[in-house]
Design an enzyme around this catalytic site. Sequence first.
Site, PDB file in Angstrom:
ATOM      1  N   ALA A  21     104.083  50.063  92.407  1.00 25.58           N
ATOM      2  CA  ALA A  21     103.498  48.984  93.213  1.00 25.58           C
ATOM      3  C   ALA A  21     102.168  48.589  92.580  1.00 25.58           C
ATOM      4  CB  ALA A  21     103.295  49.455  94.645  1.00 25.58           C
ATOM      5  N   MET A  22     102.066  47.348  92.122  1.00 23.80           N
ATOM      6  CA  MET A  22     100.882  46.888  91.401  1.00 23.80           C
ATOM      7  C   MET A  22     100.196  45.771  92.180  1.00 23.80           C
ATOM      8  SD  MET A  22     102.487  46.907  87.537  1.00 23.80           S
ATOM      9  CE  MET A  22     100.883  46.592  86.757  1.00 23.80           C
ATOM     10  N   GLY A  24      97.340  44.397  91.117  1.00 23.51           N
ATOM     11  CA  GLY A  24      96.525  43.625  90.198  1.00 23.51           C
ATOM     12  C   GLY A  24      95.164  44.253  89.982  1.00 23.51           C
ATOM     13  N   GLY A  25      94.877  45.338  90.703  1.00 26.70           N
ATOM     14  CA  GLY A  25      93.612  46.052  90.541  1.00 26.70           C
ATOM     15  C   GLY A  25      93.705  47.125  89.479  1.00 26.70           C
ATOM     16  N   ASP A  27      93.244  50.419  89.694  1.00 24.33           N
ATOM     17  CA  ASP A  27      93.856  51.696  90.075  1.00 24.33           C
ATOM     18  C   ASP A  27      95.369  51.687  89.890  1.00 24.33           C
ATOM     19  OD1 ASP A  27      91.337  52.656  90.834  1.00 24.33           O
ATOM     20  OD2 ASP A  27      91.551  51.803  92.840  1.00 24.33           O
ATOM     21  N   SER A  28      96.039  50.702  90.464  1.00 21.54           N
ATOM     22  CA  SER A  28      97.504  50.632  90.339  1.00 21.54           C
ATOM     23  C   SER A  28      97.912  50.294  88.912  1.00 21.54           C
ATOM     24  CB  SER A  28      98.082  49.616  91.317  1.00 21.54           C
ATOM     25  OG  SER A  28      97.552  48.326  91.103  1.00 21.54           O
ATOM     26  N   MET A  47     103.799  42.859  95.616  1.00 22.06           N
ATOM     27  CA  MET A  47     104.214  42.259  96.883  1.00 22.06           C
ATOM     28  C   MET A  47     103.368  41.018  97.154  1.00 22.06           C
ATOM     29  SD  MET A  47     104.716  45.502  99.461  1.00 22.06           S
ATOM     30  CE  MET A  47     102.949  45.818  99.506  1.00 22.06           C
ATOM     31  N   CYS A 132     100.458  48.349 106.642  1.00 17.25           N
ATOM     32  CA  CYS A 132     100.955  47.856 105.351  1.00 17.25           C
ATOM     33  C   CYS A 132     101.645  48.974 104.586  1.00 17.25           C
ATOM     34  CB  CYS A 132      99.793  47.281 104.541  1.00 17.25           C
ATOM     35  SG  CYS A 132     100.300  46.501 102.985  1.00 17.25           S
ATOM     36  N   CYS A 230      92.163  42.505 102.984  1.00 12.18           N
ATOM     37  CA  CYS A 230      92.577  41.497 102.015  1.00 12.18           C
ATOM     38  C   CYS A 230      92.840  40.131 102.630  1.00 12.18           C
ATOM     39  CB  CYS A 230      93.806  41.983 101.242  1.00 12.18           C
ATOM     40  SG  CYS A 230      95.316  42.144 102.236  1.00 12.18           S
TER      41      CYS A 230
END
Length: 358
Positions: A21-22, A24-25, A27-28, A47, A132, A230
């Site tokens: 699960a990415m 865009g930051g 960490d992921s 997502m 979430c 977010c």
Amino acid sequence: MSQQEIGPIKKSKKKPRVLVAMSGGVDSSVAAGLLHEQGYDVVGVTMQVWDYSQEECSIDFKQEQSTRKESAQEGNGTCCSSIDVDDARAVADHFGFPFYVVNCESPFQSYVIDNFVESYLAGETPIPCVHCNTFLKFDHLIKKMKELDCDYLATGHYAQISPSSLTGQDSIFTSTDQHKDQTYFLFTLPQELLGKIIFPVGDMNKDKVREWAQKNDMPVAAKKDSIGICFVGKNDYADFVEKRSTPDLRPSGDIRLFPSGEKLGTHSGIHTFTYGQRKGLGVHSMVPLYVREIDPNSHTVWLSEEEHLYKKKAVLRDLHWLDEVGTSEKLRVKVRYQHKGAQATLVKKADKVYLDFD
């Protein structure tokens, strides 16, 4: 698979396939990069949970894109934007693994947004990240993991999975980085799923994560962390709730002082308050006052001085046990994300479970 088993593996014709699960930051993105480096067959997925054109996403995206081109080192603190999807895709392209965008707007609206609004209207303070994680990341994406024939689901959460010393079953443990630890948001994870989940950055601190991203020339290495919720962005929570509810659901009420009951003023809706709040109370006082209680039935907001703010008992609901916890056992309990934890005793009486704080 427990956390200790994650590490360099031998290349083989049939490598474990991991859906990452990415967001865009960084960490992921590093989570995906680490697994790719270690020989896993990585598939990236983002997502899409929010309509980026909505006015609540208060960032001027054209200006943001221009700023990033001029100075990539400044990064950005966006979330819920098309930029984040582009960043996740750029990381996948950088390492050469497949990437998908999954539209999750409908379940996100149902499980996260609606709950957020309803909670504030009921005088509660919601934790949208828990919903979430529960209904999207570790439910919707678990299903997507199976659809894409993946063996595991990985995220960039700062948490660790290891066998319990009591039961021997996989359980969730805090991250190496105590400041970034995110186990507070993961308590609803079912034990039977833990063997299918990987937290690659759980044993790293944030500095090491950024260092790894820079060393591997990742396009998000200097990207700022997103701050706040977010889908609210830089906007006001109360304004967000008001745009998604009718006036009859936001009746006015009294603001009273505890314990005297003195009326200090009126308010325009309990959704504008949260427990422990000090600023923006709409009353004048010579001493600091805090929100002590919100009564959703009478729509009364009770304020008090700090000495009347604290309570020694907390009744628990929606319990979810990942490990064995005995009655009268001493626990360290976090009551909010950045809370360091307070000593408490678990008590079970009849059909109630509560905590007695020392």
